[in-house]
Design a protein around this motif. Structure first.
Motif, PDB file in Angstrom:
ATOM      1  N   GLN A  33      38.559  43.447  30.842  1.00  0.00           N
ATOM      2  CA  GLN A  33      40.020  43.029  30.652  1.00  0.00           C
ATOM      3  C   GLN A  33      40.523  41.912  31.846  1.00  0.00           C
ATOM      4  O   GLN A  33      41.364  41.121  31.492  1.00  0.00           O
ATOM      5  N   SER A  34      39.710  41.839  32.704  1.00  0.00           N
ATOM      6  CA  SER A  34      40.339  40.760  33.829  1.00  0.00           C
ATOM      7  C   SER A  34      39.220  40.257  34.721  1.00  0.00           C
ATOM      8  O   SER A  34      38.222  41.312  35.083  1.00  0.00           O
ATOM      9  N   ASP A  35      39.303  39.133  35.437  1.00  0.00           N
ATOM     10  CA  ASP A  35      38.239  38.912  36.407  1.00  0.00           C
ATOM     11  C   ASP A  35      38.896  38.852  37.948  1.00  0.00           C
ATOM     12  O   ASP A  35      38.619  38.470  38.912  1.00  0.00           O
ATOM     13  N   LYS A  36      40.049  39.494  37.993  1.00  0.00           N
ATOM     14  CA  LYS A  36      40.962  39.583  39.005  1.00  0.00           C
ATOM     15  C   LYS A  36      40.166  40.754  40.008  1.00  0.00           C
ATOM     16  O   LYS A  36      39.783  41.639  39.484  1.00  0.00           O
ATOM     17  N   TYR A  58      50.511  44.278  41.407  1.00  0.00           N
ATOM     18  CA  TYR A  58      50.497  43.706  40.183  1.00  0.00           C
ATOM     19  C   TYR A  58      50.754  44.707  38.903  1.00  0.00           C
ATOM     20  O   TYR A  58      50.187  45.954  39.267  1.00  0.00           O
ATOM     21  N   ALA A  60      50.176  45.875  34.373  1.00  0.00           N
ATOM     22  CA  ALA A  60      49.763  45.404  33.381  1.00  0.00           C
ATOM     23  C   ALA A  60      49.753  46.437  32.403  1.00  0.00           C
ATOM     24  O   ALA A  60      49.605  47.766  32.940  1.00  0.00           O
ATOM     25  N   GLY A  64      45.600  44.185  31.494  1.00  0.00           N
ATOM     26  CA  GLY A  64      45.770  42.622  31.618  1.00  0.00           C
ATOM     27  C   GLY A  64      46.317  42.047  30.508  1.00  0.00           C
ATOM     28  O   GLY A  64      46.782  42.708  29.311  1.00  0.00           O
ATOM     29  N   PRO A  65      46.946  41.051  30.826  1.00  0.00           N
ATOM     30  CA  PRO A  65      47.030  40.016  31.767  1.00  0.00           C
ATOM     31  C   PRO A  65      47.993  40.650  33.062  1.00  0.00           C
ATOM     32  O   PRO A  65      48.804  41.442  32.629  1.00  0.00           O
ATOM     33  N   TRP A  66      47.598  40.646  34.277  1.00  0.00           N
ATOM     34  CA  TRP A  66      48.234  40.953  35.356  1.00  0.00           C
ATOM     35  C   TRP A  66      49.461  40.291  35.699  1.00  0.00           C
ATOM     36  O   TRP A  66      49.426  39.193  35.687  1.00  0.00           O
TER      37      TRP A  66
END
Length: 86
Positions: A33-36, A58, A60, A64-66
């Motif tokens: 979903q995300s690389d955060k 954050y 979501a 994601g996106p956040w």
């Protein structure tokens, strides 16, 4: 892969960690979903809310996106986030 926290929003699980976030509806197939980089995640009113190592919050809908919703001026770092939603 280093996952730190998992939350359920009534439709899917979301697992977050260092530069990774994955979601699943069945527990068998996990979708990136995300690389955060996130420390902890919880669900609140169907959305996911997470905190990163710099204590920024954050939100979501599906992992994601956040969208940044709060940046604290506190020193140190948040290590967990919880919701009191029943």
């Amino acid at each position: 892969l280093w996952l730190r926290s998992v939350a359920w929003n009534g439709e899917r699980f979301l697992a977050v960690g260092d530069n990774d976030a994955f979601s699943t509806t069945d527990g068998a197939i996990w979708v990136p979903q995300s690389d955060k980089s996130l420390r902890s995640v919880t669900s609140h009113q169907g959305d996911f809310v997470a905190v990163d190592p710099s204590s920024t919050l954050y939100i979501a809908t599906d992992g994601g996106p956040w969208e940044q919703i709060f940046e604290t001026l506190a020193t140190g770092e948040f290590r967990a986030i919880v919701s009191n939603e029943p």
